[in-house]
Enzyme design. Structure first.
Site, mmCIF file in Angstrom:
data_model
loop_
_atom_site.group_PDB
_atom_site.id
_atom_site.type_symbol
_atom_site.label_atom_id
_atom_site.label_comp_id
_atom_site.label_asym_id
_atom_site.label_seq_id
_atom_site.Cartn_x
_atom_site.Cartn_y
_atom_site.Cartn_z
ATOM 1 N N ILE A 1 3.460 -1.492 4.004
ATOM 2 C CA ILE A 1 3.348 -0.057 3.762
ATOM 3 C C ILE A 1 4.558 0.389 2.949
ATOM 4 O O ILE A 1 5.705 0.201 3.354
ATOM 5 C CB ILE A 1 3.257 0.717 5.083
ATOM 6 C CG1 ILE A 1 1.942 0.371 5.799
ATOM 7 C CG2 ILE A 1 3.364 2.216 4.835
ATOM 8 C CD1 ILE A 1 0.676 0.733 5.033
ATOM 9 N N LYS A 2 4.264 0.970 1.787
ATOM 10 C CA LYS A 2 5.316 1.434 0.887
ATOM 11 C C LYS A 2 5.745 2.848 1.256
ATOM 12 O O LYS A 2 4.929 3.776 1.268
ATOM 13 C CB LYS A 2 4.789 1.454 -0.548
ATOM 14 C CG LYS A 2 5.173 0.292 -1.429
ATOM 15 C CD LYS A 2 4.615 0.559 -2.816
ATOM 16 C CE LYS A 2 5.190 -0.380 -3.846
ATOM 17 N NZ LYS A 2 4.624 -0.099 -5.187
ATOM 18 N N VAL A 3 7.016 3.012 1.543
ATOM 19 C CA VAL A 3 7.590 4.318 1.861
ATOM 20 C C VAL A 3 8.756 4.554 0.904
ATOM 21 O O VAL A 3 9.615 3.678 0.754
ATOM 22 C CB VAL A 3 8.096 4.369 3.322
ATOM 23 C CG1 VAL A 3 8.686 5.731 3.630
ATOM 24 C CG2 VAL A 3 6.964 4.043 4.291
ATOM 25 N N PHE B 1 0.862 -1.184 0.000
ATOM 26 C CA PHE B 1 0.000 0.000 0.000
ATOM 27 C C PHE B 1 0.894 1.227 0.000
ATOM 28 O O PHE B 1 1.624 1.461 0.963
ATOM 29 C CB PHE B 1 -0.895 -0.036 1.257
ATOM 30 C CG PHE B 1 -1.896 1.080 1.364
ATOM 31 C CD1 PHE B 1 -3.236 0.842 1.114
ATOM 32 C CD2 PHE B 1 -1.510 2.358 1.749
ATOM 33 C CE1 PHE B 1 -4.185 1.864 1.238
ATOM 34 C CE2 PHE B 1 -2.438 3.386 1.873
ATOM 35 C CZ PHE B 1 -3.781 3.137 1.612
#
Length: 348
Positions: free
Chosen positions: A139-141, A101
């Site tokens: 979680i895409k950072v 995400f």
């Protein structure tokens, strides 16, 4: 008979889908694909298709604005894909079966010029909001300065991270060190999982444009060489940590950009370990190829090619150029997505 994708998986590669289109998730899951990733480009394309107009009408009637609608739809699509891959996550005890995400790309929008500390704060808040309580969501950072500065806190909070927009060893090291600091602040490392998305084909597009004097043997090889060097560094770092779950590289941007390249060029090159997140078209072309894949992840081009790349590539410039392009590739579609939703809202 073993299919091409099955043969790729048998080498030790995990194959993920670079889409959260429900139909594609279902069809690729049946092929053996074990995870998926999303980004604003993908979500924008899905909403533009008109398949989710009913959702927009529903959310508009609830008084939601365009930004809220964009993220609610993204959340729904990612969650649906998570449900498909949850059996993989359960079977592998958290080592596979994830869906990524992407956090709001407008945090890095140059037009907003948000202060650094504010960006970091927003990454941490959004990462926790969209990540906590969702066991097979990553979680895409991005590996920007603010993104990297948010990683330790996010990891310490128990978030499973996919550090994206990585192009260089420098970025990978900074991200990995921050994630590992955060991991060591947890009560237990049993559920600790992290991945680092190293972009491949964009690196070769960079050399075509900025290093046209590379020899024919070296041109089109930097994406593979760079990613394999980072893969080796990653494997060496985690080897003695005695962790339950693998900390892996994702080989991203694996769709070829040059017509002269076979569509499975990068797929074949990284066979044997890590995760390949392939565009739907690439998975289709691999499956139609009839090829049987063998381990190549630890094979390099000839030494003279490695020497030439070492002598001619300015990694600082490569990172600067590709990060600027990468941020634009995410921010611009997000703006277009919000504009598209506004137009659909107006038609309700």
């Amino acid at each position: 008979m073993t299919t091409p994708i099955e043969s790729l998986i048998q080498t030790g590669t995990k194959v993920w889908l670079d889409s959260i289109d429900p139909q594609l998730v279902d069809s690729n899951f049946k092929l053996g694909v074990s995870g998926a990733t999303s980004n604003p480009v993908i979500v924008s394309g899905l909403i533009d298709s008109g398949k989710f107009d009913e959702w927009i009408e529903e959310l508009t009637s609830q008084g939601k604005d365009a930004n809220d609608i964009a993220w609610i739809i993204t959340d729904r699509l990612v969650q649906r894909a998570q449900d498909v891959f949850m059996p993989v996550w359960e079977r592998t005890e958290g080592n596979d079966g994830y869906v990524s995400f992407e956090l709001d790309p407008l945090l890095e929008d140059p037009d907003r010029d948000m202060p650094h500390e504010e960006r970091v704060k927003h990454y941490i808040e959004l990462g926790k909001y969209w990540g906590l309580g969702r066991p097979n969501r990553m979680i895409k950072v991005p590996a920007t300065r603010a993104g990297i500065d948010a990683l330790e806190e996010l990891c310490a909070a128990g978030i499973t991270l996919n550090v994206t927009l990585c192009f260089t060893m420098r970025q990978y090291h900074a991200a990995r060190e921050a994630v590992w600091r955060g991991a060591q602040r947890r009560d237990s490392l049993d559920g600790f999982k992290s991945v680092y998305s190293i972009f491949v084909s964009r690196v070769d597009v960079y050399t075509e444009k900025h290093l046209p004097d590379l020899s024919d043997a070296a041109q089109g090889q930097l994406g593979i060489v760079n990613a394999k060097n980072i893969w080796k560094d990653n494997a060496d770092f985690w080897a003695d940590k005695n962790l339950k779950l693998q900390q892996e590289l994702i080989f991203a941007s694996t769709g070829t950009k040059l017509p002269s390249d076979p569509p499975w060029k990068y797929v074949a090159a990284f066979a044997g370990d890590g995760i390949e997140t392939n565009p739907p078209k690439t998975n289709d072309q691999v499956q139609e190829s009839g090829k049987s894949f063998e381990r190549q992840i630890d094979q390099m081009p000839p030494q003279e090619v490695l020497d030439e790349l070492q002598a001619k590539v300015d990694y600082a410039d490569l990172e600067k150029v590709l990060m600027e392009e990468g941020i634009a590739k995410f921010a611009d579609p997000q703006k277009a997505l919000l504009s598209l939703i506004e137009s659909k809202k107006a038609a309700v």
